[in-house]
Design a protein around this motif. Structure first.
Motif, PDB file in Angstrom:
ATOM      1  N   CYS A 467       0.835  -1.204   0.000  1.00 52.00           N
ATOM      2  CA  CYS A 467       0.000   0.000   0.000  1.00 52.00           C
ATOM      3  C   CYS A 467       0.868   1.252   0.000  1.00 52.00           C
ATOM      4  O   CYS A 467       1.818   1.357   0.783  1.00 52.00           O
ATOM      5  CB  CYS A 467      -0.910  -0.021   1.224  1.00 52.00           C
ATOM      6  SG  CYS A 467      -1.902   1.467   1.402  1.00 52.00           S
ATOM      7  N   HIS A 469       0.220   4.048   1.043  1.00 52.64           N
ATOM      8  CA  HIS A 469       0.031   4.937   2.196  1.00 52.64           C
ATOM      9  C   HIS A 469       1.137   4.721   3.220  1.00 52.64           C
ATOM     10  O   HIS A 469       2.005   5.562   3.387  1.00 52.64           O
ATOM     11  CB  HIS A 469      -1.361   4.709   2.817  1.00 52.64           C
ATOM     12  CG  HIS A 469      -1.618   5.568   4.010  1.00 52.64           C
ATOM     13  ND1 HIS A 469      -2.055   5.056   5.210  1.00 52.64           N
ATOM     14  CD2 HIS A 469      -1.475   6.905   4.199  1.00 52.64           C
ATOM     15  CE1 HIS A 469      -2.190   6.057   6.076  1.00 52.64           C
ATOM     16  NE2 HIS A 469      -1.851   7.174   5.481  1.00 52.64           N
ATOM     17  N   MET A 470       1.123   3.556   3.874  1.00 50.16           N
ATOM     18  CA  MET A 470       2.150   3.324   4.898  1.00 50.16           C
ATOM     19  C   MET A 470       2.703   1.914   4.861  1.00 50.16           C
ATOM     20  O   MET A 470       3.251   1.444   5.863  1.00 50.16           O
ATOM     21  CB  MET A 470       1.573   3.632   6.291  1.00 50.16           C
ATOM     22  CG  MET A 470       1.395   5.117   6.533  1.00 50.16           C
ATOM     23  SD  MET A 470       0.602   5.460   8.108  1.00 50.16           S
ATOM     24  CE  MET A 470       1.820   4.875   9.262  1.00 50.16           C
ATOM     25  N   GLY A 471       2.510   1.234   3.734  1.00 51.02           N
ATOM     26  CA  GLY A 471       3.265   0.003   3.537  1.00 51.02           C
ATOM     27  C   GLY A 471       2.643  -1.305   3.967  1.00 51.02           C
ATOM     28  O   GLY A 471       3.329  -2.333   3.978  1.00 51.02           O
ATOM     29  N   CYS A 472       1.369  -1.353   4.315  1.00 51.13           N
ATOM     30  CA  CYS A 472       0.740  -2.658   4.583  1.00 51.13           C
ATOM     31  C   CYS A 472       0.525  -3.391   3.256  1.00 51.13           C
ATOM     32  O   CYS A 472       0.602  -2.786   2.182  1.00 51.13           O
ATOM     33  CB  CYS A 472      -0.618  -2.473   5.273  1.00 51.13           C
ATOM     34  SG  CYS A 472      -0.452  -1.897   6.974  1.00 51.13           S
ATOM     35  N   CYS A 485      -6.686  -2.247   1.553  1.00 52.25           N
ATOM     36  CA  CYS A 485      -5.637  -2.273   2.569  1.00 52.25           C
ATOM     37  C   CYS A 485      -6.250  -2.462   3.957  1.00 52.25           C
ATOM     38  O   CYS A 485      -7.143  -1.702   4.352  1.00 52.25           O
ATOM     39  CB  CYS A 485      -4.839  -0.978   2.515  1.00 52.25           C
ATOM     40  SG  CYS A 485      -3.551  -0.976   3.778  1.00 52.25           S
ATOM     41  N   HIS A 488      -5.494   1.139   7.067  1.00 56.11           N
ATOM     42  CA  HIS A 488      -6.272   2.381   7.228  1.00 56.11           C
ATOM     43  C   HIS A 488      -7.333   2.521   6.144  1.00 56.11           C
ATOM     44  O   HIS A 488      -7.868   3.611   5.937  1.00 56.11           O
ATOM     45  CB  HIS A 488      -5.349   3.596   7.236  1.00 56.11           C
ATOM     46  CG  HIS A 488      -4.163   3.422   8.122  1.00 56.11           C
ATOM     47  ND1 HIS A 488      -2.887   3.203   7.641  1.00 56.11           N
ATOM     48  CD2 HIS A 488      -4.078   3.363   9.477  1.00 56.11           C
ATOM     49  CE1 HIS A 488      -2.056   3.044   8.654  1.00 56.11           C
ATOM     50  NE2 HIS A 488      -2.744   3.124   9.779  1.00 56.11           N
ATOM     51  N   GLY A 489      -7.570   1.429   5.406  1.00 53.30           N
ATOM     52  CA  GLY A 489      -8.742   1.400   4.531  1.00 53.30           C
ATOM     53  C   GLY A 489      -8.586   1.944   3.131  1.00 53.30           C
ATOM     54  O   GLY A 489      -9.589   2.156   2.441  1.00 53.30           O
ATOM     55  N   THR A 490      -7.341   2.174   2.645  1.00 55.84           N
ATOM     56  CA  THR A 490      -7.242   2.585   1.237  1.00 55.84           C
ATOM     57  C   THR A 490      -7.681   1.429   0.348  1.00 55.84           C
ATOM     58  O   THR A 490      -7.334   0.270   0.600  1.00 55.84           O
ATOM     59  CB  THR A 490      -5.807   2.992   0.865  1.00 55.84           C
ATOM     60  OG1 THR A 490      -5.429   4.114   1.650  1.00 55.84           O
ATOM     61  CG2 THR A 490      -5.712   3.380  -0.616  1.00 55.84           C
ATOM     62  N   PRO A 502      -6.743   6.969   2.584  1.00 54.33           N
ATOM     63  CA  PRO A 502      -5.739   8.019   2.777  1.00 54.33           C
ATOM     64  C   PRO A 502      -4.589   8.050   1.762  1.00 54.33           C
ATOM     65  O   PRO A 502      -3.881   9.058   1.692  1.00 54.33           O
ATOM     66  CB  PRO A 502      -5.195   7.720   4.180  1.00 54.33           C
ATOM     67  CG  PRO A 502      -5.452   6.271   4.404  1.00 54.33           C
ATOM     68  CD  PRO A 502      -6.721   5.957   3.666  1.00 54.33           C
TER      69      PRO A 502
END
Ligand code: FES
Length: 512
Positions: A467, A469-472, A485, A488-490, A502
């Protein structure tokens, strides 16, 4: 709208996510931004929050521009139930247990005021969106969910309460009705508002995606896919703040739930807003009628975004619920909708930090039509320098560790365990040829996680599964055909582009 065309399209691979509102929406075609511009207030997101904020600011003589990544009103707002109510999705007793009855009363008052603005705007602009007053029925069918306190709290909060009517269509164990609530078609409302306010000192841009927001020398620069916007104020009307905003992402839990619209075999379409607890699970249902055609709408079966083992099962369960309680003739459409639950049960509205000119509107749970409108009222007052009685209560930059503690810890533990689980275990060592048409997998190639989907026509689409956003690591949503994701739901579409959430950037494509 070619109505029959909508349902033909719906059966194609990509159209699973269309709600009933899209069958009646209009084609608006606002321009795409084509050059660099300067504006006083830049609003990111063309849903109910963004368009209502633009309306109010325009009425105050401010210069505004709305930037919508896709089409106005067709994001989260049009995946809602179209119900407008004064209580909250989580009910009032959890709110009272964290705060006090005065706060509960203020929340209800604020929500009434926002619903009132929607009604006034419909009258003022003569928007044809099937608005009507309806009662909300809250009930249970067994002992699994206690709603005993809700009636008294709702009455103490100033709502008009009545008993369930004799001809109530469900065998309820206990319940009551809240009078003076309302329903409408949210997409027609937003599109109607947008058509009215466009022009003069308000410009609306579609297909204009904001990729980055930076603060520079007292102004904001919004880098879009087709131009740079310089603005004095930014309003993020994006459902959840874009970018890495840990103070918010750590107090918001992303959830997804599903909706179906169905034709019945008889004419027993239930009138009102129904919130029922069946075996402890909440289902919401209502009817919708336009042009002589009626539909039953049912919503339920929530789960954390990106964490369903099989998303289609949730829709099957929702369909079974509808079939068990109504004479379903045909399911017309099915869709998913996202919501962000705030840890302290109140949405976050207002300045991002105490003196910031970047304003947020997030954490609406499933109450976004009313809270989105409330955000527009509060954020407009902040920008024009007018006092607002609810600004402090919903202040985005508040810090309430005592009120948020339980959920905060749970959500963050969940994110941490997702990250760990994803990086340790996720990814199959399978051959590309083993992926059948319509199937998707996260594979491991050269120690990298790769998200691979084979379309029904056989084309392979491969992206980094990390992802942006922050790598999940993303998971495949087999119902809505998206990469979701779990942190945080992207959500990313089949082409890797951001659908919601996000992240600013798409998943990088892998060509080989
Ligand atoms: Fe935050 Fe994916 S949405 S890591």
């Amino acid at each position: 709208m070619n109505f029959s065309g909508f349902f033909v399209e719906l059966k194609s691979e990509n159209m699973f996510t269309q709600s009933i509102w899209n069958a009646y929406g209009v084609q608006q075609d606002f321009f795409e931004l084509k050059k660099d511009i300067e504006v006083e207030v830049a609003i990111v997101g063309g849903g109910i929050t963004g368009i209502t904020t633009a309306m109010l600011l325009k009425e105050q003589g401010r210069e505004v521009a709305v930037f919508e990544a896709r089409e106005v009103g067709k994001g989260t707002s049009s995946h809602s139930t179209g119900n407008l109510y004064s209580i909250t999705d989580e009910l009032l007793s959890p709110l009272k247990s964290k705060y006090d009855i005065d706060t509960v009363r203020e929340v209800v008052e604020a929500r009434k005021s926002a619903a009132g603005l929607i009604e006034q705007s419909i009258v003022k602009y003569k928007i044809d969106c099937d608005y009507k007053k309806q009662p909300l029925y809250l009930f249970n069918t067994d002992d699994k969910k206690d709603i005993g306190q809700e009636r008294e709290i709702a009455r103490d909060a100033g709502l008009e309460i009545l008993s369930l009517p004799d001809d109530f269509p469900v065998e309820a164990k206990e319940g009551f009705s809240i009078q003076g609530q309302a329903q409408f078609n949210p997409l027609l409302y937003i599109q109607g508002l947008a058509a009215e306010i466009e022009g003069g000192n308000c410009n609306i841009y579609e297909n204009t995606r904001v990729r980055k927001i930076e603060e520079k020398e007292g102004h904001y620069l919004l880098h879009t896919t087709s131009g740079v916007v310089r603005a004095k104020y930014v309003v993020q009307a994006t459902h959840t703040p874009k970018g890495v905003e840990l103070q918010y992402h750590t107090v918001l839990g992303p959830y997804r739930e599903y909706g179906i619209a169905a034709k019945l075999d008889n004419d027993n379409y239930p009138e009102g807003i129904f919130w029922g607890y069946f075996n402890g699970d909440k289902y919401s249902f209502r009817s919708y009628t336009r042009n002589g055609e009626s539909y039953l709408l049912c919503v339920g079966r929530p789960h954390k975004v990106g964490q369903a083992v099989d998303n289609r099962e949730h829709i099957k369960e929702l369909t079974s619920f509808a079939q068990n309680h109504f004479a379903i003739k045909e399911i017309i459409c099915k869709w998913g909708g996202q919501n962000y639950k705030p840890a302290d049960l109140l949405p976050y509205i207002g300045r991002k930090t105490s003196n910031s000119k970047e304003l947020l509107a997030t954490g609406f749970s499933t109450d976004g039509l009313v809270y989105g409108t409330l955000s527009a009222i509060i954020n407009t007052d902040i920008i024009v320098g007018k006092e607002n009685r609810w600004e402090e209560m919903f202040k985005a930059s508040r810090h309430q560790p005592g009120k948020a503690a339980g959920k905060f810890a749970k959500e963050n533990l969940d994110v941490a365990s997702q990250m760990l689980k994803d990086w340790l275990f996720k990814g199959e060592d399978a051959e590309l040829s083993s992926i059948q048409p319509g199937e998707s997998k996260v594979l491991v190639r050269d120690n990298k996680k790769v998200a691979v989907h084979r379309t029904t026509s056989g084309e392979l689409k491969a992206f980094s599964a990390v992802c942006t956003h922050m790598g999940c690591v993303v998971n495949w949503n087999n119902a809505e055909k998206s990469w979701d994701c779990p942190c945080h739901g992207t959500r990313f579409d089949m082409d890797g582009e951001v659908l919601e959430g996000p992240a600013f950037e798409p998943l990088p494509r892998i060509k080989e």
